[in-house]
Enzyme design. Structure first.
Site, PDB file in Angstrom:
ATOM      1  CG  ASP A  25      -2.392  -3.846   4.528  1.00 51.75           C
ATOM      2  OD1 ASP A  25      -1.624  -3.587   2.599  1.00 51.75           O
ATOM      3  OD2 ASP A  25      -3.415  -2.845   4.694  1.00 51.75           O
ATOM      4  CG  ASP A  27       1.004   1.495   3.904  1.00 46.56           C
ATOM      5  OD1 ASP A  27       1.578   2.506   4.129  1.00 46.56           O
ATOM      6  OD2 ASP A  27       1.194   1.384   2.475  1.00 46.56           O
ATOM      7  CG  ASP A 201      -5.667  -1.094   7.522  1.00 42.80           C
ATOM      8  OD1 ASP A 201      -4.939  -1.031   6.924  1.00 42.80           O
ATOM      9  OD2 ASP A 201      -5.589   0.928   7.792  1.00 42.80           O
TER      10      ASP A 201
END
Length: 252
Positions: A25, A27, A201
Site C-alpha cells: 500500500d 499511504d 496499514d
C-alpha cells in the site's frame, strides 16, 4: 532498525525463492499519514529501497493503492520499473473505461458526498476515476465525523451499483467493484510469482492479506488494529527496513 525475529526468518525464506512479487500500500506504509492527503510524500529512502528491489532478477515490485494512478505516480515519484495499481485494484495501466450509466452514477455519488461534506467542517471529498472518497480525518469532533460517514453509508453508498470500501476515517464509493486482494491475485498470475509479500496499514488491506495463503507468502500489517496479517511492524520506518532487508538478503 531491528525487525521482529519471526519476520526476519520469513523474509529469509522469501528472498531465496526464484520469482517473487513485492507489493505494498502507499499511504501509511510508503508515505506517513498526514492531515492533507495531497501532501502525502514518501518517507525518505523508501522509494529508493523499492526501486533497488525492482532492479534485482526475479523481483516484481508494485504499489497497490486506493488513490488513482495519476495521483499515486505524482506523489510517489516511482519509476516505470515499479508497477502501479490504483483505485483499490480497479485502475491499471491503460486506465478505466466507464459506460454512460456508470459515469452518470459517479457524478451522482460525488454530488451527494459533497452535500454531506459541506455540512461537516473539516470533511473533504476526493474525486476518483471510479467515484469518490469522503474523508473525515480533519473533522474536529469525532462524533461529527462518524455522523458524516453514517450519512454517506445510508445515502449514496446505498444506491444500486455503488460499492463501498471502509478505511480509517474515510469511506470510498465506487461504481465498479474491485479490491486489493483481487489485484494481488492478478499480479501473482501475471508474473507467475512463487510467493507474494504485501505490506498494508488500512482496513482495505485486509482483502489483500486474505489472499496470501501460500506457504511462502508474507503479509505484514503496518501499525495497530485487528488484522489477518501474519506479521506486524510499527510504522513506515519499519516498512522501509523490511524493503531494505529484503534487498540485502536477495543480493546475498
Amino acid at each position: 532498525m531491528s525487525l521482529p525475529a519471526d519476520l526476519g526468518e520469513a523474509l529469509g525464506g522469501f528472498s531465496a525463492l526464484g520469482t517473487v512479487l513485492v507489493a505494498t500500500d502507499y499511504d501509511g506504509v510508503v508515505a506517513p499519514i498526514v492531515s492533507d492527503p495531497a501532501a502525502a510524500f514518501p518517507l525518505p529512502g523508501t522509494v529508493p529501497a523499492l526501486e533497488a528491489l525492482a532492479a534485482l532478477p526475479g523481483v516484481t515490485v508494485a504499489l497497490v493503492s486506493g488513490r488513482d494512478r495519476a495521483t499515486l505516480g505524482r506523489l510517489s515519484g516511482v519509476q516505470s520499473s515499479i508497477v502501479t495499481v490504483g483505485s483499490h485494484g480497479a485502475e491499471w495501466e491503460g486506465g478505466i473505461a466507464l459506460d454512460g450509466e456508470q459515469q452518470e452514477l459517479r457524478s451522482t455519488v460525488l454530488s451527494a458526498l459533497s452535500v454531506i461534506a459541506d455540512r461537516f467542517p473539516g470533511a473533504a471529498v476526493e474525486p476518483k476515476p471510479l467515484g469518490g472518497a469522503l474523508h473525515v480525518r480533519n473533522v474536529v469532533d469525532p462524533a461529527s465525523g462518524a455522523q458524516a460517514l453514517q450519512e454517506a453509508r445510508r445515502g449514496p453508498a446505498a444506491l444500486p451499483g455503488v460499492h463501498a470500501t471502509e478505511g480509517k476515517a474515510v469511506l470510498e464509493l465506487t461504481v465498479l467493484d474491485a479490491s486489493k486482494g483481487r489485484a494481488l491475485t492478478v499480479l501473482r498470475e501475471q508474473v507467475r510469482a512463487d510467493a507474494v509479500l504485501y505490506l498494508g496499514d488500512d482496513v482495505t488491506d485486509e482483502k489483500a492479506f486474505a489472499v496470501l495463503t501460500g506457504a511462502g507468502d508474507v503479509s505484514v500489517k503496518v501499525g495497530d488494529g485487528a488484522t489477518a496479517a501474519r506479521f506486524r511492524v510499527d510504522g513506515p520506518a519499519d516498512a522501509r527496513a523490511v524493503f531494505e532487508e529484503l534487498a540485502a538478503l536477495r543480493r546475498g
